[in-house]
Scaffold this active site. Structure first.
Site, PDB file in Angstrom:
ATOM      1  N   TRP A 284       2.526   1.677  -3.280  1.00 25.59           N
ATOM      2  CA  TRP A 284       1.581   1.936  -4.518  1.00 25.59           C
ATOM      3  C   TRP A 284       1.304   3.456  -4.442  1.00 25.59           C
ATOM      4  O   TRP A 284       0.916   3.954  -5.539  1.00 25.59           O
ATOM      5  CB  TRP A 284       0.384   1.048  -4.130  1.00 25.59           C
ATOM      6  CG  TRP A 284      -0.741   1.299  -5.093  1.00 25.59           C
ATOM      7  CD1 TRP A 284      -0.745   0.859  -6.546  1.00 25.59           C
ATOM      8  CD2 TRP A 284      -2.004   1.805  -4.901  1.00 25.59           C
ATOM      9  NE1 TRP A 284      -1.974   1.194  -7.050  1.00 25.59           N
ATOM     10  CE2 TRP A 284      -2.699   1.938  -6.234  1.00 25.59           C
ATOM     11  CE3 TRP A 284      -2.416   2.648  -3.857  1.00 25.59           C
ATOM     12  CZ2 TRP A 284      -3.975   2.778  -6.139  1.00 25.59           C
ATOM     13  CZ3 TRP A 284      -3.486   3.600  -4.061  1.00 25.59           C
ATOM     14  CH2 TRP A 284      -4.441   3.352  -5.238  1.00 25.59           C
ATOM     15  N   HIS A 285       1.122   4.058  -3.261  1.00 25.55           N
ATOM     16  CA  HIS A 285       0.809   5.520  -3.032  1.00 25.55           C
ATOM     17  C   HIS A 285       1.865   6.316  -3.705  1.00 25.55           C
ATOM     18  O   HIS A 285       1.705   7.472  -4.016  1.00 25.55           O
ATOM     19  CB  HIS A 285       0.650   5.794  -1.735  1.00 25.55           C
ATOM     20  CG  HIS A 285      -0.862   5.411  -1.386  1.00 25.55           C
ATOM     21  ND1 HIS A 285      -1.398   4.318  -0.769  1.00 25.55           N
ATOM     22  CD2 HIS A 285      -2.100   6.060  -1.489  1.00 25.55           C
ATOM     23  CE1 HIS A 285      -2.591   4.239  -0.608  1.00 25.55           C
ATOM     24  NE2 HIS A 285      -3.272   5.327  -1.026  1.00 25.55           N
ATOM     25  N   GLY A 286       3.260   6.092  -3.254  1.00 23.88           N
ATOM     26  CA  GLY A 286       4.391   6.737  -3.841  1.00 23.88           C
ATOM     27  C   GLY A 286       5.322   6.730  -2.653  1.00 23.88           C
ATOM     28  O   GLY A 286       5.137   5.850  -1.738  1.00 23.88           O
TER      29      GLY A 286
ATOM     30  N   SER B  34       0.878  -1.308   0.062  1.00 21.98           N
ATOM     31  CA  SER B  34      -0.016   0.005   0.006  1.00 21.98           C
ATOM     32  C   SER B  34       0.967   0.983  -0.056  1.00 21.98           C
ATOM     33  O   SER B  34       0.721   2.315  -0.750  1.00 21.98           O
ATOM     34  CB  SER B  34      -0.964   0.096   1.199  1.00 21.98           C
ATOM     35  OG  SER B  34      -1.833   1.292   1.267  1.00 21.98           O
TER      36      SER B  34
END
Length: 570
Positions: free
Chosen positions: A373-375, A370
């Site tokens: 995935w967000h950065g 997670s």
């Protein structure tokens, strides 16, 4: 990019304060509605035309509106790579190879965007985040299709792909324009059932008259009303965001003016900063979901209670559930639902060995996925780490404190439960407005500065709570809970024995009614039989309303069903 396409958005930007790219993004969401209406009217017998139309519209968005030629390259590399990996790589590591490839490719663009530091510009990373969810799921679906069905869970069996789809179908799935930039994400099997219209078939055993209404020869049901409601609600959220973000924004909490307010007022401002930020996501997700509904992809069958079509297949957020959440679970499960489903089905459960329950390894892998995935903004990781500790604390309170506000059997609330609920609501909302602030501020310096201006209250509260539950206080709570249940059990046993001790003291015609007499017979067999028959009739009538073909049972069948209800022979 089309000539002069920016001119109307520049004028609109001066009036609203929004950037040109942000306004063009909203415009693309709204334009998707009439285009989804056109897509819906392409003959069901010509799915290739639907695929071509989807591809052309997405290319117009990418190049005609945003000049994202590099974005086309990015989408091609990710989708072609995933398609090749799924087609030609064998063995259990195939989905993980696809996962590493897709996440690695996206990470490059995340890093590039972070160094560019242009949050007002629309680039391809948003669309790529949606694409990663779709393509990693696609790799797992292909892998599941190579296994025996009895080796799969129900979810995996339902979404397994026994054959690699055609390049045209795959391209349509990748470039589905209503959800191109902001989601919602969905699996290929949903797209396949939609484009072949098998999604809209009436289930076997159901009455065809209960099928949702359609127009002309189309199989896709009418969806204009639910789509319009989503669009109007989404626009309302966007309007509120534009208003509230002018009052509550990151610049204000970073300024010296913020410190002129009292501590409670600063917490309130932080809460409103989070709320105004969430309104942007509410608006965007409602708009994109509405376009998906209009195309027909949001269809989720017939509601058995109302008999009406359900359109929540791709629901991504529940604002009411978030804003009224009394615990971390309710807060998180109503936010970004499709991403939560993706993390659960394609990471959390996939790293868990078959036959075992998910443990620390699954939780850690999901957390890392997670976060990546967000950065790579530090603010994301501050929020994720603190949120993980918040969940642990919330579970402890729910397990060891909440039962004191319920009856010993845990079935009913006591008169004091309302105070627990009110305190839980305030605690959850104030804890999350603190926790999610770095998600908005992004940088480490800004996040720590704002946290320090409210004295790190959520960090201190979380640490203190964890210390309490790691101390003898936890055993004290457990002892009192056990004692409470033991006392309740003793009182219940005394009440059960009381009628037997006092029965001979009462007149024969005024004996206490015992719900079950000796031999297991009911005190009023006729009454219980009538109630059992009534329940059976209600179930049959409910099944008929749902469109299930049923008939009234014969006398022997009725007797057998009544015996089953009563749990004994008549």
């Amino acid at each position: 990019m089309l000539p002069y396409v920016n001119i109307p958005f520049e004028y609109a930007g001066l009036a609203t304060g929004a950037s040109v790219d942000e306004l063009k993004l909203i415009f693309s969401f709204l334009l998707s509605y009439p285009l989804a209406g056109v897509l819906k009217r392409i003959p069901d017998t010509k799915p290739y035309q639907k695929n071509l139309f989807i591809i052309l519209v997405s290319l117009f968005y990418l190049v005609g509106l945003f000049d994202l030629w590099t974005g086309i390259r990015t989408i091609f590399i990710s989708s072609a790579g995933a398609y090749i990996i799924a087609s030609y790589v064998e063995g259990p590591f195939m989905p993980w190879i696809g996962f590493v490839f897709l996440m690695g490719h996206m990470s490059i663009n995340h890093i590039y965007r972070q160094f560019a530091a242009r949050p007002d510009k629309v680039d391809i990373t948003g669309a790529q985040m949606v694409l990663v969810m779709k393509l990693t799921g696609f790799c797992w679906n292909v892998y599941d299709g190579r296994l025996q069905p009895d080796h799969l869970a129900d979810f995996q069996r339902e979404r397994a792909l026994r054959n690699i789809p055609s390049v045209l179908d795959f391209a349509g799935y990748v470039l589905f324009f209503p959800s191109l930039f902001a989601g919602p994400s969905f699996d290929f099997v949903d797209y396949q059932r939609w484009i072949t219209t098998t999604m809209f078939e009436v289930p076997k055993g159901s009455d065809p008259q209960h099928a949702p209404p359609t127009r002309k020869q189309r199989k896709i049901p009418r969806s204009g009303t639910p789509a319009a409601l989503k669009a109007l609600t989404g626009l309302l959220w966007i309007f509120l965001f534009l208003r509230f973000s002018a009052w509550y924004n990151t610049s204000f909490v970073m300024s010296s003016d913020y410190m002129k307010y009292s501590f409670p007022r600063r917490i309130w401002i932080l809460e409103m900063l989070g709320f105004s930020t969430r309104m942007k996501y509410y608006g965007v997700w409602y708009l994109t979901e509405g376009a998906c509904i209009l195309s027909g992809l949001g269809y989720k069958g017939i509601d058995p209670k109302t008999g009406r079509a359900q359109w929540n297949r791709l629901e991504n957020v529940n604002p009411w559930g978030i804003e009224t959440a009394q615990n971390t679970r309710a807060y998180l499960e109503n936010w970004n639902k499709n991403t939560n489903n993706w993390l659960r089905n394609y990471m959390y459960l996939r790293v868990t060995p078959k036959g075992k329950k998910p443990g620390f390894r699954a939780s850690l892998a999901t957390f890392i996925t997670s976060a990546f995935w967000h950065g790579f903004y530090p603010g994301y990781y501050l929020s994720f780490v603190l949120a993980a500790f918040l969940q642990t604390v919330a579970k402890n309170f729910r397990r060891f404190v909440r039962p004191f506000f319920l009856t010993p059997d845990g079935q009913r609330a006591t008169q004091h439960k309302i105070y627990y609920d009110a305190l839980s609501f305030v605690t959850t909302q104030t804890a999350f407005c603190f926790t999610t602030a770095p998600f908005v501020l992004l940088s480490l310096h800004s996040s720590l500065l704002v946290w320090s201006r409210v004295y790190f209250y959520a960090v201190i509260g979380t640490a203190a709570s964890m210390a309490i539950f790691a101390s003898p206080a936890k055993q004290w709570l457990v002892w009192h809970l056990n004692a409470r249940q033991k006392n309740a059990k003793m009182q219940w046993q005394e009440q059960e024995q009381l009628p037997r001790r006092t029965q001979h003291l009462l007149p024969h015609d005024r004996k206490l009614e015992d719900p079950v007499l000796g031999g297991g017979l009911p005190s009023d067999p006729g009454k219980e039989l009538d109630e059992a028959v009534r329940e059976i009739k209600e179930e049959v009538e409910a099944m008929r309303k749902r469109g299930v073909s049923v008939s009234m049972p014969r006398g022997q069948d009725m007797e057998a069903a009544a015996e089953k209800k009563l749990g004994r022979k008549l």
